[in-house]
Design an enzyme around this catalytic site. Structure first.
Site, PDB file in Angstrom:
ATOM      1  N   ASP A  61     -27.121  51.277   5.237  1.00  0.00           N
ATOM      2  CA  ASP A  61     -28.418  51.931   5.109  1.00  0.00           C
ATOM      3  C   ASP A  61     -28.322  53.238   4.329  1.00  0.00           C
ATOM      4  O   ASP A  61     -27.503  54.110   4.635  1.00  0.00           O
ATOM      5  CB  ASP A  61     -29.018  52.210   6.490  1.00  0.00           C
ATOM      6  CG  ASP A  61     -29.371  50.931   7.234  1.00  0.00           C
ATOM      7  OD1 ASP A  61     -30.042  50.073   6.642  1.00  0.00           O
ATOM      8  OD2 ASP A  61     -28.965  50.788   8.406  1.00  0.00           O
ATOM      9  N   ASP A  74     -20.925  52.022   3.816  1.00  0.00           N
ATOM     10  CA  ASP A  74     -22.035  52.047   4.750  1.00  0.00           C
ATOM     11  C   ASP A  74     -23.165  51.226   4.137  1.00  0.00           C
ATOM     12  O   ASP A  74     -23.162  50.955   2.932  1.00  0.00           O
ATOM     13  CB  ASP A  74     -22.468  53.501   4.962  1.00  0.00           C
ATOM     14  CG  ASP A  74     -23.718  53.617   5.822  1.00  0.00           C
ATOM     15  OD1 ASP A  74     -23.728  53.075   6.936  1.00  0.00           O
ATOM     16  OD2 ASP A  74     -24.683  54.255   5.355  1.00  0.00           O
TER      17      ASP A  74
END
Length: 350
Positions: free
Chosen positions: A89, A87
């Site tokens: 953020d 991922d």
């Protein structure tokens, strides 16, 4: 040409901490051993260095034996079978930047048109609570997310977003990578291990963050996210392919992946390359939400090691994260522990 921007730091990390032949938890310094959670200090020398002390307070493993077995399986299969899924953020980037909540790749964007920035904010205020509503079923929620993303993308086009606005937004943003991200990417690049960054945001913004903050590109890093199409004047005209939102960012969306390049423009056909990635059936997964564990959906993996970054509400969420992830990193931890983990997966020594 081979770039070595991060090599000195990377070599220092590996030299100072990996002096044994294995990644055995029997070689680790185990802190608070009476707890059901093992706090692990990655120390293989006689003296516990300050960095290892810090890491011991940040890295938690609930089942060391299971993790050790997974590492051994991945190492035995060879690094040519390994891929990294991450991922973006609050996973690759820091949760706190300069003492305040860091911006997300989607939240940092300013169109240069306040009217449309406000319209997008209103959409966020309407749909964001629905995204996490416990009373809405998955099918209905998926439709709502498609609706939200579609409306947002339409506003970006209608509002005349330019690539210059993206560059300026990133330059002004309160966003930063965790320490060690560049070193991790370089270590993986040298071993031709692909890194797939999955995001429900905007690929072009993520690429610009990588350019401005890491100051280089990596041939092994690909962005699986929503990709923009700009005209010759640098103005957004459309989006490529299907929408990737918070509920479908996984390997089923791999056809949206493209390598990170220094220059803008269409990339070559990635069909063969994507097929090769899917043959890499061992996975290191990095995420900050329980939902990120779904990023490997669509891949028939053999062994997966999951690392969860628990950035806030630690006391209330820790037990849940420990049940879900093989390794949990807390306190907005840097990437050094992940680098050490990967180096043992890739070790050829026995």
């Amino acid at each position: 040409m081979s770039y070595r921007f991060f090599q000195p730091q990377l070599q220092a990390i590996l030299d100072s901490t990996f002096r044994s032949l294995h990644f055995p938890f029997s070689s680790f310094s185990l802190l608070n051993s009476t707890s059901t959670t093992t706090r692990v200090a990655f120390c293989c020398g006689k003296d516990l260095e300050m960095e290892d002390v810090n890491l011991a307070s940040e890295l938690l493993v609930k089942d060391p034996l299971l993790l050790n077995n997974k590492i051994s399986a991945i190492r035995s299969a060879g690094h040519h079978k390994l891929q990294v899924i991450a991922d973006f953020d609050a996973t690759l980037t820091k949760f706190l930047v300069n003492g305040t909540r860091g911006q997300t790749s989607h939240g940092l964007l300013k169109q240069g048109n306040p009217e449309y920035d406000e319209k997008r904010q209103k959409l966020y205020e309407h749909y964001h609570p629905l995204e996490f509503s416990p009373t809405i079923g998955l099918e209905e929620k998926t439709k709502l997310m498609e609706e939200w993303w579609g409306k947002t993308h339409a506003l970006l086009v209608e509002g005349g977003l330019t690539f210059e606005s993206i560059k300026q937004s990133v330059a002004d943003a309160n966003i930063a990578f965790r320490e060690g991200v560049g070193e991790l990417f370089e270590y993986l690049e040298e071993r031709d291990i692909p890194v797939l960054i999955f995001s429900a945001g905007l690929a072009d913004i993520i690429e610009e963050v990588l350019r401005q903050k890491l100051h280089r590109s990596f041939k092994n890093v690909k962005i699986v996210s929503n990709r923009m199409v700009f005209d010759n004047d640098g103005r957004l005209v459309s989006f490529k392919g299907k929408v990737i939102h918070s509920l479908n960012k996984n390997e089923h969306a791999l056809d949206m992946a493209a390598p990170l390049h220094e220059q803008l423009g269409d990339t070559d056909d990635q069909t063969a390359d994507n097929a090769s990635v899917k043959k890499r059936t061992n996975v290191l997964l990095l995420g900050d939400h329980l939902g990120d564990l779904g990023m490997s959906d669509g891949l028939n993996y053999e062994t997966r090691i999951s690392v969860g970054f628990l950035n806030h509400n630690i006391e209330n969420s820790l037990s849940i994260y420990q049940e879900a992830f093989d390794v949990v990193l807390v306190n907005d931890a840097p990437m050094w522990g992940v680098i050490k983990l990967v180096s043992q997966m890739c070790s050829t020594e026995s």
